[in-house]
Enzyme design. Structure first.
Site, PDB file in Angstrom:
ATOM      1  N   LYS A 280     -10.466   0.421  -1.056  1.00  0.00           N
ATOM      2  CA  LYS A 280     -10.331   0.185   0.390  1.00  0.00           C
ATOM      3  C   LYS A 280     -11.566   0.688   1.130  1.00  0.00           C
ATOM      4  CE  LYS A 280      -7.121   1.057   4.227  1.00  0.00           C
ATOM      5  NZ  LYS A 280      -5.859   1.755   4.621  1.00  0.00           N
TER       6      LYS A 280
ATOM      7  N   GLU B 292       0.857  -1.186   0.000  1.00  0.00           N
ATOM      8  CA  GLU B 292       0.000   0.000   0.000  1.00  0.00           C
ATOM      9  C   GLU B 292       0.895   1.239   0.000  1.00  0.00           C
ATOM     10  OE1 GLU B 292      -3.707   1.777   2.654  1.00  0.00           O
ATOM     11  OE2 GLU B 292      -2.115   0.653   3.656  1.00  0.00           O
TER      12      GLU B 292
ATOM     13  N   CYS C 137      -4.673  -3.286   4.211  1.00  0.00           N
ATOM     14  CA  CYS C 137      -4.234  -2.777   5.512  1.00  0.00           C
ATOM     15  C   CYS C 137      -5.314  -2.851   6.598  1.00  0.00           C
ATOM     16  CB  CYS C 137      -3.715  -1.351   5.339  1.00  0.00           C
ATOM     17  SG  CYS C 137      -2.589  -0.834   6.682  1.00  0.00           S
TER      18      CYS C 137
END
Length: 501
Positions: free
Chosen positions: A179, A80, A212
Site C-alpha cells: 500500500k 483490508e 483503501c
C-alpha cells in the site's frame, strides 16, 4: 480411456480456463468480513497467540471462499485488515507479519510452505485457493529486513508494509502489492519508496490491485486504469463511511463509473467505526452492493461482470466534464449564497427555495449549474446547491472540485453540509454540471438510507449528471466529485519513519 486421478485436477482447470477464455463474462465475489479483533496492546503477543487470532478470522474467510467457489465464482476479494484487524502499534503488529516474496519466485505456499521461512498465513491462503480452484485476494502484513547501508532503514532494522496478496487457482502467489498511500493512523507500517503498479493476467481479463486510501490518488489508482489498461481493479479496504460524499458504496461505485472500469470492493465490517459497504461495481453502475450499519454480520456478494468492459457494447463513452457548463450563461443564484462546512471544507451554498428552478453557485474556478424540479416542496426539508474548489484534508492534503445537490439535516441553514442519511423529498428531474478543470470526475447519486440508484441516472457526453425518469426514492445527494491530482501538494509523510528498537 479416462485420465488418471492425478491428472484430473489439471484437466478440470484446463477446461475451466478454456471456458473462461471463451466467455465474455466471469463470476466475481467479494466478502465483507466482521473482523475478530485482538485486544489492544502496545507490546507484541507471542507468535502462537497472533496465529490463533488470524486462524479464527481465516476460518470465517475460508467459509466464504468455499461458498463463493461452490456458486462458481472465479475470484474472491476479502477486506483490508481482514485477518488481524487494525489495533496495533509498530511493535505490537510484528508477530502478525510474514516475509512475502516477489511473485517472480514462482511459489505455491500450499505445497512448499517453508521455502521462504515460516509462513502459515500464506500457506493457508494458498491452500484455500488451490483446494477450491478460485483466485483468492487477501490483505496481510509484509516484513523486510534492512540495515545501516540503507539510509532510510528504520532503527528496528525492518520495513513493515500493508500488503495485498493474490493466489491463483493452483495456490500460486501471482501478485503482491504494498500500500502506497497510508491513512493517517497506520503508523505501524512504512511507506514504500516508490509506487507499485501491480497487474496480472487471468483467463478472464487483466487485473490490477490497490488498497483503501489509494483510491483517492493518482498513483497507483489512475495509473493502473489509464496507463496499464486493466479490466478490473481488486480493492481490499477498511473504509470508514463519511457522509455526505464518501460512504463506501457511494464513492466506490462513482469511481468505477468515472474511471470506466470494474471495481471489486471488499470492506471490513465494524459498525463502531462506521465500516460497512462492499460491492461489485462496473462502468455502468453497481452489479451488486451491500450496506449494513445495523448488524455485525458479514456478507458474501457475487455478480457476473464483463471480462473486458472496454469491448462491451454497453461501455460508456468518454465524457467532457466541463463541456455543457462552460457553454451556457450562469443561472441566477450566484449572489444569494452562504458558506457552510462539510467537515473542514468550506463550501459555497445556495438554497433551493422553490419547487423548481435553475441555479448557479461558484467557488474559485468552479461554477456549478443545476436545473431541477421537486415532486413537492416540503417546508420541513431544505436542499442546497453547493460548490467546493480547494484542498481537502488536515495533514495529507489533496485537491477536490465538487458540485453537489444536497439535503441539509435541518431547516436551519447552518446545518447544511453536516451528515444526513434520510430524506423525504423526491425529484421529478435534476441536471447537474460544473466547469471542472479535470477529466477525473466521479458521479454520485445517493438515496435515503444510504441506497444507490442503479439505472436511474445517466451522465451525458457534455458532462451533465441527469436523472432519467425522476427519483424513485427520496434524494440525499446528487454529486459530481472531481479530483485535480496535479494540484496536490507534496505528501508530508512519505518517508520511512525512524523508530527506536
Amino acid at each position: 480411456m479416462l485420465p488418471s486421478q492425478s491428472l484430473l485436477p489439471a484437466v478440470v482447470f484446463a477446461l475451466a480456463a478454456l471456458q473462461a477464455l471463451a466467455s465474455d463474462t466471469f463470476l466475481a465475489a467479494v466478502y465483507e468480513h466482521a473482523v475478530i479483533l485482538p485486544r489492544p496492546s502496545a507490546q507484541p503477543v507471542p507468535a502462537s497467540d497472533a496465529l490463533a487470532l488470524m486462524d479464527r478470522n481465516m476460518d470465517v474467510l475460508e467459509g466464504a471462499v468455499k461458498e463463493a467457489a461452490r456458486q462458481g465464482a472465479h475470484i474472491i476479494v476479502t477486506p483490508e485488515d481482514g485477518i488481524y484487524g487494525w489495533r496495533f502499534t509498530r511493535e505490537s503488529i510484528y508477530p502478525y507479519l510474514e516475509d512475502i516474496p516477489d511473485p517472480v519466485v514462482n511459489w505455491i505456499p500450499c505445497t512448499d510452505p517453508s521455502r521462504f521461512g515460516r509462513a502459515p498465513v500464506q500457506e493457508r491462503l494458498s491452500c484455500m485457493a488451490r483446494n477450491n480452484s478460485i483466485y483468492v485476494v487477501a490483505n496481510i502484513g509484509d516484513k523486510k529486513p534492512c540495515d545501516s547501508g540503507d539510509p532510510s532503514c528504520p532503527e528496528d532494522g525492518r520495513y513493515q508494509y500493508n500488503t495485498d496478496v493474490v493466489f491463483d487457482t493452483h495456490g500460486k502467489l501471482v501478485a503482491r502489492y504494498h500500500k502506497y498511500n497510508l491513512f493517517r493512523g497506520e503508523t505501524q507500517f512504512n511507506y514504500p519508496k516508490e509506487p507499485e503498479a501491480v497487474t496480472f493476467e487471468t483467463p478472464f481479463g487483466k487485473f490490477g490491485i490497490f488498497t483503501c486510501f489509494d483510491i483517492l490518488f493518482y498513483e497507483p489508482a489512475v495509473v493502473l486504469v489509464s496507463e496499464m489498461q486493466v479490466d478490473t481493479v481488486l480493492f481490499p479496504t477498511a473504509w470508514m463511511n463519511v457522509l455526505p460524499f464518501l460512504t463506501a458504496v457511494q464513492f466506490h461505485s462513482a469511481w468505477a463509473m468515472g474511471m470506466r472500469v470494474n471495481l471489486l470492493s471488499a470492506n471490513t465490517h465494524n459498525t463502531s467505526t462506521a465500516m460497512t459497504g462492499s460491492g461489485l461495481f462496473t462502468p455502468e453502475g453497481p452489479a451488486a452492493y451491500h450496506y449494513d450499519s445495523a448488524t455485525e454480520e458479514g456478507r458474501l456478494l457475487l455478480a457476473e461482470l464483463s471480462t473486458h468492459p472496454r469491448l462491451s457494447p454497453t461501455y460508456p463513452p468518454a465524457i467532457n466534464w466541463s463541456s455543457y457548463a462552460t457553454s451556457i450563461k450562469k443561472f441566477p443564484g450566484e449572489n444569494d449564497t452562504f458558506s457552510g462546512a462539510v467537515r473542514r471544507d468550506i463550501f459555497t451554498f445556495g438554497e433551493l427555495r422553490h419547487k423548481d428552478g435553475n441555479y448557479t453557485v461558484c467557488q474559485g474556478d468552479l461554477c456549478c449549474h443545476l436545473v431541477y424540479q421537486m415532486s413537492d416542496k416540503r417546508k420541513d426539508e431544505v436542499y442546497v446547491l453547493g460548490a467546493f474548489d480547494g484542498l481537502h484534508g488536515s495533514l495529507i492534503k489533496y485537491h477536490w472540485q465538487i458540485c453537489t445537490l444536497l439535503k441539509c439535516p435541518g431547516t436551519n441553514l447552518s446545518t447544511c453540509g453536516q451528515p444526513v442519511e434520510t430524506a423525504q423529498t423526491k425529484f421529478e428531474m435534476f441536471s447537474l454540471s460544473g466547469t471542472f478543470g479535470t477529466s477525473y470526475v466521479f458521479p454520485e447519486v445517493l438515496y435515503s438510507g444510504v441506497q444507490l440508484a442503479p439505472g436511474e441516472f445517466e451522465v451525458l457526453r457534455d458532462g451533465r449528471l441527469k436523472s432519467k425518469h425522476g427519483t424513485s426514492k427520496p434524494l440525499v445527494t446528487a454529486t459530481l466529485f472531481g479530483r485535480l491530482y496535479e494540484k496536490d501538494p507534496p505528501h508530508p509523510l512519505r518517508i520511512s519513519p525512524k523508530v527506536s528498537p
